[in-house]
Motif scaffolding. Structure first.
Motif, mmCIF file in Angstrom:
data_model
loop_
_atom_site.group_PDB
_atom_site.id
_atom_site.type_symbol
_atom_site.label_atom_id
_atom_site.label_comp_id
_atom_site.label_asym_id
_atom_site.label_seq_id
_atom_site.Cartn_x
_atom_site.Cartn_y
_atom_site.Cartn_z
ATOM 1 N N SER A 181 0.833 -1.209 0.000
ATOM 2 C CA SER A 181 0.000 0.000 0.000
ATOM 3 C C SER A 181 0.865 1.255 0.000
ATOM 4 C CB SER A 181 -0.925 0.008 1.217
ATOM 5 O OG SER A 181 -0.167 0.156 2.400
ATOM 6 N N ASP A 182 0.281 2.341 -0.490
ATOM 7 C CA ASP A 182 0.958 3.637 -0.434
ATOM 8 C C ASP A 182 0.868 4.216 0.977
ATOM 9 O OD1 ASP A 182 1.435 3.454 -3.204
ATOM 10 O OD2 ASP A 182 -0.446 4.480 -3.674
ATOM 11 N N GLU A 183 -0.291 4.008 1.611
ATOM 12 C CA GLU A 183 -0.522 4.502 2.969
ATOM 13 C C GLU A 183 -1.476 3.548 3.680
ATOM 14 O OE1 GLU A 183 -0.250 9.298 2.127
ATOM 15 O OE2 GLU A 183 -2.170 8.294 1.830
ATOM 16 N N ILE A 184 -1.371 3.529 5.001
ATOM 17 C CA ILE A 184 -2.271 2.748 5.847
ATOM 18 C C ILE A 184 -2.910 3.702 6.842
ATOM 19 C CG2 ILE A 184 -2.448 0.896 7.575
ATOM 20 C CD1 ILE A 184 0.083 -0.340 6.323
ATOM 21 N N TYR A 185 -4.221 3.551 7.020
ATOM 22 C CA TYR A 185 -4.951 4.382 7.980
ATOM 23 C C TYR A 185 -5.759 3.491 8.912
ATOM 24 C CZ TYR A 185 -3.826 8.333 5.004
ATOM 25 O OH TYR A 185 -3.155 9.288 4.284
ATOM 26 N N LEU A 186 -5.828 3.894 10.163
ATOM 27 C CA LEU A 186 -6.666 3.240 11.153
ATOM 28 C C LEU A 186 -7.742 4.228 11.570
ATOM 29 C CD1 LEU A 186 -3.978 1.522 13.403
ATOM 30 C CD2 LEU A 186 -5.161 0.594 11.410
ATOM 31 N N THR A 187 -8.933 3.712 11.849
ATOM 32 C CA THR A 187 -10.026 4.584 12.270
ATOM 33 C C THR A 187 -10.717 4.008 13.490
ATOM 34 O OG1 THR A 187 -11.689 3.493 10.882
ATOM 35 C CG2 THR A 187 -10.496 5.325 9.898
ATOM 36 N N ASN A 188 -11.142 4.887 14.362
ATOM 37 C CA ASN A 188 -12.108 4.538 15.414
ATOM 38 C C ASN A 188 -12.776 5.814 15.888
ATOM 39 O OD1 ASN A 188 -10.757 5.602 17.733
ATOM 40 N ND2 ASN A 188 -9.718 3.677 18.124
ATOM 41 N N ALA A 189 -13.883 5.647 16.589
ATOM 42 C CA ALA A 189 -14.703 6.802 16.970
ATOM 43 C C ALA A 189 -13.988 7.732 17.943
ATOM 44 C CB ALA A 189 -16.026 6.327 17.565
ATOM 45 N N VAL A 190 -13.035 7.227 18.694
ATOM 46 C CA VAL A 190 -12.333 8.056 19.666
ATOM 47 C C VAL A 190 -11.201 8.845 19.014
ATOM 48 C CG1 VAL A 190 -10.901 8.007 21.756
ATOM 49 C CG2 VAL A 190 -12.912 6.539 21.593
ATOM 50 N N ARG A 191 -10.418 8.205 18.183
ATOM 51 C CA ARG A 191 -9.231 8.840 17.614
ATOM 52 C C ARG A 191 -9.414 9.363 16.196
ATOM 53 N NH1 ARG A 191 -7.944 4.820 20.856
ATOM 54 N NH2 ARG A 191 -6.552 5.273 22.577
ATOM 55 N N GLY A 192 -10.512 9.016 15.543
ATOM 56 C CA GLY A 192 -10.729 9.464 14.165
ATOM 57 C C GLY A 192 -9.888 8.677 13.193
ATOM 58 N N LEU A 193 -9.276 9.385 12.253
ATOM 59 C CA LEU A 193 -8.440 8.788 11.205
ATOM 60 C C LEU A 193 -6.974 9.005 11.563
ATOM 61 C CD1 LEU A 193 -8.512 7.584 8.223
ATOM 62 C CD2 LEU A 193 -8.215 9.960 7.480
ATOM 63 N N VAL A 194 -6.210 7.929 11.656
ATOM 64 C CA VAL A 194 -4.802 7.997 12.053
ATOM 65 C C VAL A 194 -3.956 7.271 11.016
ATOM 66 C CG1 VAL A 194 -3.111 7.307 13.814
ATOM 67 C CG2 VAL A 194 -5.395 8.058 14.508
ATOM 68 N N LYS A 195 -2.957 7.954 10.492
ATOM 69 C CA LYS A 195 -2.030 7.324 9.557
ATOM 70 C C LYS A 195 -1.092 6.407 10.332
ATOM 71 C CE LYS A 195 0.937 8.454 5.647
ATOM 72 N NZ LYS A 195 1.488 9.543 4.850
ATOM 73 N N ALA A 196 -0.861 5.208 9.806
ATOM 74 C CA ALA A 196 -0.045 4.214 10.503
ATOM 75 C C ALA A 196 1.000 3.637 9.567
ATOM 76 C CB ALA A 196 -0.938 3.108 11.051
ATOM 77 N N LYS A 197 1.911 2.895 10.159
ATOM 78 C CA LYS A 197 2.992 2.265 9.394
ATOM 79 C C LYS A 197 3.138 0.831 9.886
ATOM 80 C CE LYS A 197 7.916 2.822 8.433
ATOM 81 N NZ LYS A 197 9.105 3.625 8.724
ATOM 82 N N LEU A 198 3.196 -0.100 8.930
ATOM 83 C CA LEU A 198 3.311 -1.520 9.263
ATOM 84 C C LEU A 198 4.737 -1.891 9.570
ATOM 85 C CD1 LEU A 198 1.933 -4.345 9.430
ATOM 86 C CD2 LEU A 198 2.451 -4.582 6.975
ATOM 87 N N ASN A 199 4.941 -2.550 10.691
ATOM 88 C CA ASN A 199 6.225 -3.133 11.035
ATOM 89 C C ASN A 199 6.125 -4.611 10.690
ATOM 90 O OD1 ASN A 199 8.644 -3.951 12.096
ATOM 91 N ND2 ASN A 199 8.083 -3.593 14.230
ATOM 92 N N TYR A 200 6.610 -5.003 9.524
ATOM 93 C CA TYR A 200 6.413 -6.374 9.060
ATOM 94 C C TYR A 200 7.676 -7.206 9.148
ATOM 95 C CZ TYR A 200 7.825 -3.872 4.827
ATOM 96 O OH TYR A 200 8.456 -3.050 3.939
ATOM 97 N N LEU A 201 8.562 -6.862 10.057
ATOM 98 C CA LEU A 201 9.763 -7.672 10.261
ATOM 99 C C LEU A 201 9.476 -8.885 11.090
ATOM 100 C CD1 LEU A 201 12.307 -4.794 10.918
ATOM 101 C CD2 LEU A 201 11.900 -6.001 8.788
#
Length: 177
Positions: free
Chosen positions: A157-177
């Motif tokens: 993906s170009d970007e990853i976002y997480l959402t929930n009602a408390v924090r809204g939209l948050v950009k995240a980064k996968l640690n896939y090691l």
């Protein structure tokens, strides 16, 4: 409440909620017991975003047929244990896959990826909660496709976002090691 056949008096609950005095960043938790008893608490939201908002994949698989994943309940032992384990290691959230290897959701978030200007999110049938902010974000944006996502989709993906009602939209980064 209706799905699990819990007693629910909406007028009573709305009355109790109306009496709360809330500060700017407050999380409200409403617990409903099977017999209709209501417990409401309010706590201040602590900022939990980390520098990179790192996320990881859980080694545990969920079941796309588990009815508790489709409803907001307190039956979330695996999610709570995994979230606490990864939070102690500095992660923002931990992401789950179902028995088919399909990405479902985070312990505290719904997930979206963005690729070539289009957002993608797991479809409900993969086994996830149709969260309040997830539904809001889908309704607000026309360029979202609900479907099946894999670990490779997260990695590519170009970007990853997480959402929930408390924090809204948050950009995240996968640690896939």
């Amino acid at each position: 409440a209706q799905y699990f056949d819990f007693l629910f008096d909406e007028k009573f609950v709305r009355g109790k909620l109306g009496k709360l005095v809330l500060k700017m960043k407050t999380k409200v938790r409403l617990l409903l017991s099977k017999n209709g008893e209501v417990d409401i608490s309010a706590t201040e939201i602590a900022g939990q975003e980390t520098f990179d908002n790192l996320i990881a994949l859980s080694e545990f698989k969920t079941s796309s047929k588990d009815p508790f994943l489709f409803h907001k309940t307190t039956n979330r032992k695996l999610y709570d244990e995994e979230y606490n384990k990864y939070k102690e290691r500095g992660f923002f959230d931990v992401i789950f896959q179902n028995e088919k290897g399909e990405i479902t959701e985070g312990a505290i978030s719904n997930i979206f990826i963005k690729r070539n200007g289009i957002y993608y999110t797991p479809k409900i049938e993969c086994g996830l909660l149709d969260g309040v902010y997830r539904r809001y974000f889908i309704n607000k944006n026309r360029n979202i496709i609900e479907g099946v996502l894999s670990k490779d989709d997260l990695i590519q993906s170009d970007e990853i976002y997480l959402t929930n009602a408390v924090r809204g939209l948050v950009k995240a980064k996968l640690n896939y090691l």
